[in-house]
Motif scaffolding. Sequence first.
Motif, PDB file in Angstrom:
ATOM      1  N   PHE A   1      34.627  37.733  38.633  1.00  0.00           N
ATOM      2  CA  PHE A   1      35.737  38.366  39.079  1.00  0.00           C
ATOM      3  C   PHE A   1      35.044  39.689  39.795  1.00  0.00           C
ATOM      4  O   PHE A   1      34.008  40.189  39.252  1.00  0.00           O
ATOM      5  CB  PHE A   1      36.314  38.864  37.766  1.00  0.00           C
ATOM      6  CG  PHE A   1      37.752  38.628  37.528  1.00  0.00           C
ATOM      7  CD1 PHE A   1      38.591  38.460  38.456  1.00  0.00           C
ATOM      8  CD2 PHE A   1      38.189  38.718  36.104  1.00  0.00           C
ATOM      9  CE1 PHE A   1      39.771  38.266  38.332  1.00  0.00           C
ATOM     10  CE2 PHE A   1      39.445  38.658  35.945  1.00  0.00           C
ATOM     11  CZ  PHE A   1      40.492  38.306  37.226  1.00  0.00           C
TER      12      PHE A   1
ATOM     13  N   ASP B   1      37.298  35.175  30.254  1.00  0.00           N
ATOM     14  CA  ASP B   1      37.199  36.197  31.287  1.00  0.00           C
ATOM     15  C   ASP B   1      36.451  37.727  30.354  1.00  0.00           C
ATOM     16  O   ASP B   1      36.954  37.917  29.373  1.00  0.00           O
ATOM     17  CB  ASP B   1      38.253  36.877  32.035  1.00  0.00           C
ATOM     18  CG  ASP B   1      39.495  37.148  31.301  1.00  0.00           C
ATOM     19  OD1 ASP B   1      39.552  36.805  30.055  1.00  0.00           O
ATOM     20  OD2 ASP B   1      40.134  37.980  31.653  1.00  0.00           O
TER      21      ASP B   1
ATOM     22  N   TRP C   1      36.888  47.095  33.050  1.00  0.00           N
ATOM     23  CA  TRP C   1      37.218  46.128  34.359  1.00  0.00           C
ATOM     24  C   TRP C   1      36.587  46.733  35.649  1.00  0.00           C
ATOM     25  O   TRP C   1      36.120  46.039  36.642  1.00  0.00           O
ATOM     26  CB  TRP C   1      38.332  45.656  34.458  1.00  0.00           C
ATOM     27  CG  TRP C   1      38.878  44.578  33.291  1.00  0.00           C
ATOM     28  CD1 TRP C   1      39.539  45.066  32.178  1.00  0.00           C
ATOM     29  CD2 TRP C   1      38.459  43.423  33.061  1.00  0.00           C
ATOM     30  NE1 TRP C   1      39.569  44.028  31.214  1.00  0.00           N
ATOM     31  CE2 TRP C   1      39.029  42.950  31.930  1.00  0.00           C
ATOM     32  CE3 TRP C   1      37.577  42.257  33.865  1.00  0.00           C
ATOM     33  CZ2 TRP C   1      38.728  41.580  31.366  1.00  0.00           C
ATOM     34  CZ3 TRP C   1      37.525  41.218  33.455  1.00  0.00           C
ATOM     35  CH2 TRP C   1      38.102  40.852  32.231  1.00  0.00           C
TER      36      TRP C   1
ATOM     37  N   TRP D   1      44.915  33.742  40.570  1.00  0.00           N
ATOM     38  CA  TRP D   1      44.751  34.338  39.163  1.00  0.00           C
ATOM     39  C   TRP D   1      45.824  35.240  39.002  1.00  0.00           C
ATOM     40  O   TRP D   1      46.124  36.608  39.568  1.00  0.00           O
ATOM     41  CB  TRP D   1      43.411  35.064  38.974  1.00  0.00           C
ATOM     42  CG  TRP D   1      42.832  35.212  37.729  1.00  0.00           C
ATOM     43  CD1 TRP D   1      41.723  34.437  37.271  1.00  0.00           C
ATOM     44  CD2 TRP D   1      42.932  36.159  36.537  1.00  0.00           C
ATOM     45  NE1 TRP D   1      41.402  34.617  35.903  1.00  0.00           N
ATOM     46  CE2 TRP D   1      42.185  35.689  35.506  1.00  0.00           C
ATOM     47  CE3 TRP D   1      43.976  37.153  36.437  1.00  0.00           C
ATOM     48  CZ2 TRP D   1      42.177  36.403  34.360  1.00  0.00           C
ATOM     49  CZ3 TRP D   1      43.975  37.585  35.099  1.00  0.00           C
ATOM     50  CH2 TRP D   1      43.077  37.436  34.257  1.00  0.00           C
TER      51      TRP D   1
ATOM     52  N   HIS E   1      45.856  45.093  42.545  1.00  0.00           N
ATOM     53  CA  HIS E   1      45.780  45.460  41.062  1.00  0.00           C
ATOM     54  C   HIS E   1      47.142  46.069  40.659  1.00  0.00           C
ATOM     55  O   HIS E   1      47.780  46.321  41.528  1.00  0.00           O
ATOM     56  CB  HIS E   1      44.655  46.058  40.604  1.00  0.00           C
ATOM     57  CG  HIS E   1      44.026  46.193  38.984  1.00  0.00           C
ATOM     58  ND1 HIS E   1      44.602  47.056  38.228  1.00  0.00           N
ATOM     59  CD2 HIS E   1      43.894  45.106  38.297  1.00  0.00           C
ATOM     60  CE1 HIS E   1      43.940  46.799  36.952  1.00  0.00           C
ATOM     61  NE2 HIS E   1      43.919  45.514  36.956  1.00  0.00           N
ATOM     62  N   HIS E   2      47.252  46.667  39.464  1.00  0.00           N
ATOM     63  CA  HIS E   2      48.615  47.057  39.039  1.00  0.00           C
ATOM     64  C   HIS E   2      49.023  48.347  39.875  1.00  0.00           C
ATOM     65  O   HIS E   2      50.228  48.577  39.937  1.00  0.00           O
ATOM     66  CB  HIS E   2      48.390  47.364  37.550  1.00  0.00           C
ATOM     67  CG  HIS E   2      47.951  46.295  36.431  1.00  0.00           C
ATOM     68  ND1 HIS E   2      48.249  45.053  36.709  1.00  0.00           N
ATOM     69  CD2 HIS E   2      47.213  46.647  35.326  1.00  0.00           C
ATOM     70  CE1 HIS E   2      47.676  44.439  35.687  1.00  0.00           C
ATOM     71  NE2 HIS E   2      46.910  45.013  34.964  1.00  0.00           N
TER      72      HIS E   2
ATOM     73  N   GLU F   1      40.878  52.937  34.606  1.00  0.00           N
ATOM     74  CA  GLU F   1      41.090  51.527  34.289  1.00  0.00           C
ATOM     75  C   GLU F   1      42.370  50.996  34.836  1.00  0.00           C
ATOM     76  O   GLU F   1      42.620  49.764  35.011  1.00  0.00           O
ATOM     77  CB  GLU F   1      41.050  50.983  32.721  1.00  0.00           C
ATOM     78  CG  GLU F   1      39.691  50.985  32.231  1.00  0.00           C
ATOM     79  CD  GLU F   1      38.919  49.801  32.868  1.00  0.00           C
ATOM     80  OE1 GLU F   1      39.177  48.616  32.708  1.00  0.00           O
ATOM     81  OE2 GLU F   1      37.678  49.984  33.591  1.00  0.00           O
TER      82      GLU F   1
ATOM     83  N   HIS G   1      36.799  43.319  40.285  1.00  0.00           N
ATOM     84  CA  HIS G   1      37.612  44.420  40.012  1.00  0.00           C
ATOM     85  C   HIS G   1      37.313  45.630  40.995  1.00  0.00           C
ATOM     86  O   HIS G   1      36.348  46.481  40.546  1.00  0.00           O
ATOM     87  CB  HIS G   1      37.605  44.746  38.533  1.00  0.00           C
ATOM     88  CG  HIS G   1      38.677  43.902  37.925  1.00  0.00           C
ATOM     89  ND1 HIS G   1      38.439  42.636  37.610  1.00  0.00           N
ATOM     90  CD2 HIS G   1      39.962  44.137  37.463  1.00  0.00           C
ATOM     91  CE1 HIS G   1      39.494  42.075  37.174  1.00  0.00           C
ATOM     92  NE2 HIS G   1      40.471  42.761  36.780  1.00  0.00           N
TER      93      HIS G   1
ATOM     94  N   GLU H   1      39.370  39.357  25.655  1.00  0.00           N
ATOM     95  CA  GLU H   1      38.487  39.722  26.684  1.00  0.00           C
ATOM     96  C   GLU H   1      37.137  40.045  26.374  1.00  0.00           C
ATOM     97  O   GLU H   1      36.484  40.875  26.974  1.00  0.00           O
ATOM     98  CB  GLU H   1      39.101  40.819  27.488  1.00  0.00           C
ATOM     99  CG  GLU H   1      40.438  40.515  28.085  1.00  0.00           C
ATOM    100  CD  GLU H   1      41.134  41.695  28.840  1.00  0.00           C
ATOM    101  OE1 GLU H   1      40.885  42.991  28.431  1.00  0.00           O
ATOM    102  OE2 GLU H   1      41.966  41.505  29.563  1.00  0.00           O
TER     103      GLU H   1
ATOM    104  N   TYR I   1      43.146  37.449  43.322  1.00  0.00           N
ATOM    105  CA  TYR I   1      43.941  37.981  41.848  1.00  0.00           C
ATOM    106  C   TYR I   1      45.033  38.855  42.598  1.00  0.00           C
ATOM    107  O   TYR I   1      44.643  39.683  43.377  1.00  0.00           O
ATOM    108  CB  TYR I   1      43.108  38.886  41.076  1.00  0.00           C
ATOM    109  CG  TYR I   1      43.653  39.670  40.005  1.00  0.00           C
ATOM    110  CD1 TYR I   1      43.505  39.672  38.712  1.00  0.00           C
ATOM    111  CD2 TYR I   1      44.266  41.056  40.450  1.00  0.00           C
ATOM    112  CE1 TYR I   1      44.032  40.550  37.766  1.00  0.00           C
ATOM    113  CE2 TYR I   1      45.033  41.851  39.566  1.00  0.00           C
ATOM    114  CZ  TYR I   1      44.627  41.758  38.146  1.00  0.00           C
ATOM    115  OH  TYR I   1      45.221  42.562  37.468  1.00  0.00           O
TER     116      TYR I   1
ATOM    117  N   ASP J   1      47.877  37.884  36.746  1.00  0.00           N
ATOM    118  CA  ASP J   1      47.783  38.650  35.508  1.00  0.00           C
ATOM    119  C   ASP J   1      48.936  38.473  34.705  1.00  0.00           C
ATOM    120  O   ASP J   1      50.103  38.737  34.976  1.00  0.00           O
ATOM    121  CB  ASP J   1      47.510  40.080  35.910  1.00  0.00           C
ATOM    122  CG  ASP J   1      46.874  40.809  34.776  1.00  0.00           C
ATOM    123  OD1 ASP J   1      47.315  40.862  33.694  1.00  0.00           O
ATOM    124  OD2 ASP J   1      45.822  41.550  35.213  1.00  0.00           O
TER     125      ASP J   1
HETATM  126  C1  FUL Z   1      44.215  42.540  32.331  1.00  0.00           C
HETATM  127  C2  FUL Z   1      44.575  43.737  33.322  1.00  0.00           C
HETATM  128  O1  FUL Z   1      45.409  44.588  32.652  1.00  0.00           O
HETATM  129  C3  FUL Z   1      43.261  44.247  33.398  1.00  0.00           C
HETATM  130  O2  FUL Z   1      43.142  45.400  34.244  1.00  0.00           O
HETATM  131  C4  FUL Z   1      42.288  43.104  33.833  1.00  0.00           C
HETATM  132  O3  FUL Z   1      42.661  43.003  35.327  1.00  0.00           O
HETATM  133  C5  FUL Z   1      42.293  41.849  33.263  1.00  0.00           C
HETATM  134  C6  FUL Z   1      41.472  40.966  33.896  1.00  0.00           C
HETATM  135  O4  FUL Z   1      43.489  42.004  32.711  1.00  0.00           O
HETATM  136  O5  FUL Z   1      45.635  41.896  32.019  1.00  0.00           O
END
Ligand code: FUL
Length: 454
Positions: A30, A279, A286, A166, A81-82, A42, A32, A214, A128, A168
């Motif tokens: 992965f 993961d 991350w 991927w 990402h978010h 994060e 990030h 995780e 992702y 989330d």
């Molecule tokens: C989670 C995310 O909130 C984390 O930041 C990260 O990407 C992880 C792999 O999944 O749900």
Amino acid sequence: MELKEFLKEAANVRPSERQMNWYDTEFYAFVHFTMPTYLDAEIGEGNEDENLFNPYDLNCDEWVEAVKAAGCKGIVLTAKHHDGFCLWPSKYTEHCVKNSKLWKDGKGDVVKECAEACKRGGIKFGVYLSPWDRAEKSYGTPEYNDFYCNQLEELLTGYGELFMVWFDGACFEGPDGRKQEYDFKRYIELIRKYQPNAAIFNDHGPDVRWCGNEGGKARRAEWAVVPCELTHRAVVQTGAGPLADEGDLSYMQAYDGNIGEIHNIMYSKGLTWTGAEIDMSIRPGWFYHSHQEPHSLERLFNTYMTSCGHNACFNLNVPPMPNGRFDTRDITRLKELGDLIKSEFAEDKKMPYTIEREDLSSTQCRFTLKFPEWKHIRYVVLREDIAKYGQRVESFQIAYKIGDEQFYTGFSIGHKQICKLRDFYLNQIVITVTAARDRVELGDIDIYTCVVDE
Ligand code: FUL
């Protein structure tokens, strides 16, 4: 359905070709990398200045070489990402690299650079794409699904073959507390249309499911044949279990317990093949934080054992620094990990053997493996021929000879089970499959000694 008949059906649930390709990838990385990298955080909020993103020394070939040294056969990049910031110049948002003017004058594309580096380095590439998007104004409305699909389509059509997409599972509130209904059905259809070979990861599948933590830990028996109630849009391959009308699996926690074991699956309306991914990040976070150290070699190797060696695949995150490079501490640890895996499972440590099979019943059998000489044995690697016969073995034991107390007990085999012995000095072993759901059909068995010359 009678239990016997149900178990026979369970034993014959099989992975798709796409899932078999994913098993072959086995260990991948992965990456990030996005706004939180620049915030020492994060998670980003979605309102960051795009100029914050400036990986002025980006070197995706270095990423590829570093993860290959660990033995990884692919990279999954956080294209978004978010925080909603896109690492590629998306037509559908301003919150992306096209407005990162300090980096390549807004002409940069990390997704492209990473995809091309993977291709050059001969490894697979996947993306992702976070459904949760804190920047997008339409989040929390049906229009958001159009927006998400548009972005997904850009990734599915612009960067060559993807081995994995991927998703989330995170789904939090958007503006004014709005909650988004993700249209997974539509997302999945889009992926199947443009990238039919890509394995789709989501908390509950369809192709690959989350192991539920995780911390790099698989279950005691990490079954790939699991109740459809705990998977999402995976193909149901059996009829209902004998107690399907008596209970309701939805009361069970998808992440708890041994979800593929008989006492759970009996209540299911039908079973699917949905293997687990483990993961974990090489560091506590991350995203990159300079003060964090990579986990110890022992921890990472142990996670390799409890994932790839436990009927799952391993997705190990390596977070680049703000300049776009990997930290040398991580590069070193990755190489150490790869060297250790290579040396523990080296060809010249493989023990030759002769094998005899004895059926004890229609679902129990015994294999006697005799070695040409006495050696210290460290690993017994077992596999089932899952592509052809599915996952069947429910328990097995390894002992020196018939009637001896076992020195190893296992609760599933599946794609690959690495059994670690404690360097016992042996000239033979007996593997007894004590319970299975149908006739036992093993694939290759490998035995490894602990040192080449004793
Ligand atoms: C989670 C995310 O909130 C984390 O930041 C990260 O990407 C992880 C792999 O999944 O749900």
